[in-house]
Enzyme design. Structure first.
Site, mmCIF file in Angstrom:
data_model
loop_
_atom_site.group_PDB
_atom_site.id
_atom_site.type_symbol
_atom_site.label_atom_id
_atom_site.label_comp_id
_atom_site.label_asym_id
_atom_site.label_seq_id
_atom_site.Cartn_x
_atom_site.Cartn_y
_atom_site.Cartn_z
ATOM 1 N N GLY A 40 0.555 -1.579 -0.067
ATOM 2 C CA GLY A 40 0.330 -0.043 -0.022
ATOM 3 C C GLY A 40 0.832 1.562 -0.013
ATOM 4 O O GLY A 40 0.084 2.375 0.031
ATOM 5 N N CYS A 70 -6.019 -8.162 -4.774
ATOM 6 C CA CYS A 70 -4.978 -7.275 -3.837
ATOM 7 C C CYS A 70 -5.264 -5.909 -5.559
ATOM 8 O O CYS A 70 -5.257 -5.957 -6.179
ATOM 9 C CB CYS A 70 -3.883 -7.614 -4.195
ATOM 10 S SG CYS A 70 -3.082 -6.323 -3.682
ATOM 11 N N ASN A 71 -6.265 -5.059 -4.463
ATOM 12 C CA ASN A 71 -6.821 -4.066 -5.453
ATOM 13 C C ASN A 71 -5.696 -3.315 -5.420
ATOM 14 O O ASN A 71 -5.944 -2.488 -6.079
ATOM 15 C CB ASN A 71 -7.473 -3.550 -3.785
ATOM 16 C CG ASN A 71 -9.074 -4.120 -3.560
ATOM 17 O OD1 ASN A 71 -10.262 -3.370 -4.236
ATOM 18 N ND2 ASN A 71 -8.650 -5.101 -2.840
ATOM 19 N N THR A 72 -4.538 -2.496 -4.642
ATOM 20 C CA THR A 72 -3.571 -2.303 -4.755
ATOM 21 C C THR A 72 -2.550 -2.708 -5.752
ATOM 22 O O THR A 72 -2.787 -1.578 -6.874
ATOM 23 C CB THR A 72 -2.597 -2.553 -3.948
ATOM 24 O OG1 THR A 72 -3.061 -1.788 -2.672
ATOM 25 C CG2 THR A 72 -1.452 -1.263 -3.930
ATOM 26 N N CYS A 206 -9.953 -3.322 0.302
ATOM 27 C CA CYS A 206 -8.402 -4.272 0.276
ATOM 28 C C CYS A 206 -8.120 -4.970 1.372
ATOM 29 O O CYS A 206 -9.932 -5.812 1.763
ATOM 30 C CB CYS A 206 -7.332 -3.162 0.801
ATOM 31 S SG CYS A 206 -6.500 -4.218 1.750
ATOM 32 N N THR A 207 -8.036 -6.287 0.617
ATOM 33 C CA THR A 207 -9.416 -7.871 0.780
ATOM 34 C C THR A 207 -8.341 -8.055 2.373
ATOM 35 O O THR A 207 -9.211 -9.093 2.640
ATOM 36 C CB THR A 207 -8.164 -8.817 -0.196
ATOM 37 O OG1 THR A 207 -6.480 -8.730 -0.182
ATOM 38 C CG2 THR A 207 -8.577 -8.670 -1.903
HETATM 39 N N1 DGL Z 1 -4.397 -6.575 -0.194
HETATM 40 C C1 DGL Z 1 -3.821 -6.107 -0.597
HETATM 41 C C2 DGL Z 1 -5.134 -4.949 -1.070
HETATM 42 O O1 DGL Z 1 -5.835 -5.503 -1.322
HETATM 43 C C3 DGL Z 1 -2.954 -5.157 0.278
HETATM 44 C C4 DGL Z 1 -2.324 -4.385 0.274
HETATM 45 C C5 DGL Z 1 -1.236 -4.527 0.469
HETATM 46 O O2 DGL Z 1 -0.644 -4.863 0.249
HETATM 47 O O3 DGL Z 1 -1.013 -2.695 0.797
HETATM 48 O O4 DGL Z 1 -4.973 -4.014 -1.885
#
Ligand code: DGL
Length: 283
Positions: A40, A70-72, A206-207
């Site tokens: 992130g 992962c959204n990011t 964010c998952t």
């Molecule tokens: N699970 C990731 C997401 O959905 C987390 C990203 C991270 O590592 O900050 O964005």
């Protein structure tokens, strides 16, 4: 073949679990890039490079289709990889390979419209304005992907994003729920103050936040509808597999969990979410 699921860490397990429920006999390989999490706060170029490496590792392990759980990574890296690295990789590989993200299915669920690259915008109707709150990492919030893509489609949905940068490290570290609850409450209050009222709907964008979705649900006022990103992703993958029979998700129900970080058991909040002991092997 198998379906690969990629995340910086344990968050993508929420997507993985929805895929297991939807495709019980599919072969699934999970890869957590815990050696480099969280994504992130990383510079965009680094997220692109790490996401590419994660996809390569999953293809090497037997996946033909990779879902970025992962959204990011989906917000920052996916389009770049589709435009630059993926075509050459597909050509060199000589058999089908693709990478799908989770933002498109979430936007489809939030707008109620199927995705098209050049959407026709439904005009603003001031009297019917719906407010959508997104909780995300700082990287996803900076990309403004949800604001931009939803605004292209629905002029009557106002999107507000609340970055929650401290949550991923705490969830990866197995923080106590008593520590997480007031932080989540603080983010819900911050978002509500910024909007001037509670959102009508919210996305855990964010998952990792799905792992503590009950804490978000408890912090949000009753009546706020949570759009379930893992389920939307499973719906979308089901449609994709129907339209692309060249991808065979496998049929032996194989489950492989890999990490670039320390192999071994996962922490208590992750296992509580998973509902069973869970070990990751070295990637
Ligand atoms: N699970 C990731 C997401 O959905 C987390 C990203 C991270 O590592 O900050 O964005």
């Amino acid at each position: 073949m198998a379906i690969g699921v990629f995340d910086s860490g344990v968050g993508g397990l929420s997507v993985h679990r929805a895929l297991v429920e939807r495709f019980p006999s599919a072969d699934l390989i999970y890869l957590a890039d815990q050696a480099h999490a969280p994504y992130g706060g990383l510079p965009g170029e680094r997220v692109v490079e790490l996401t590419r490496r994660g996809c390569e590792r999953l293809f090497e392990a037997g996946a033909d289709l990779v879902v970025l759980g992962c959204n990011t990574a989906s917000a920052i890296a996916l389009r770049r990889l589709q435009q630059t690295w993926l075509p050459g990789f597909q050509h060199a590989r000589g058999r089908p390979a693709n990478v799908l993200g989770i933002i498109v299915p979430t936007i489809e669920a939030a707008t109620g419209l199927p995705w098209t690259p050049d959407p026709k915008r439904l005009p603003e109707k001031a009297e019917a304005l719906e407010v959508l709150g997104i909780f995300s990492t700082a990287g996803t919030a900076r990309s403004r992907v949800y604001e931009i893509e939803i605004d292209k489609r629905r002029g009557d949905i106002a999107v507000f994003t609340e970055p929650c940068p401290e949550l991923v490290p705490l969830i990866e570290g197995g923080a106590d729920r008593l520590v997480l609850a007031p932080i989540i409450q603080g983010h819900v209050e911050a978002l509500t103050r910024r909007i001037g009222r509670a959102p009508d709907k919210a996305v855990l964008g964010c998952t990792h936040y799905e792992i503590v979705a009950d804490l978000f649900a408890a912090a949000l006022p009753p009546g706020v509808q949570l759009i379930h990103q893992p389920r939307s992703t499973a719906d979308s993958l089901e449609r994709y597999l129907t339209a692309h029979p060249e991808y065979d998700p496998g049929s032996s129900g194989q489950r492989l969990f890999l990490t670039t970080g320390a192999p071994g058991p996962q922490n208590g909040i992750v296992e509580a979410f998973w509902g069973a002991p869970l070990r990751f092997d070295a990637a």
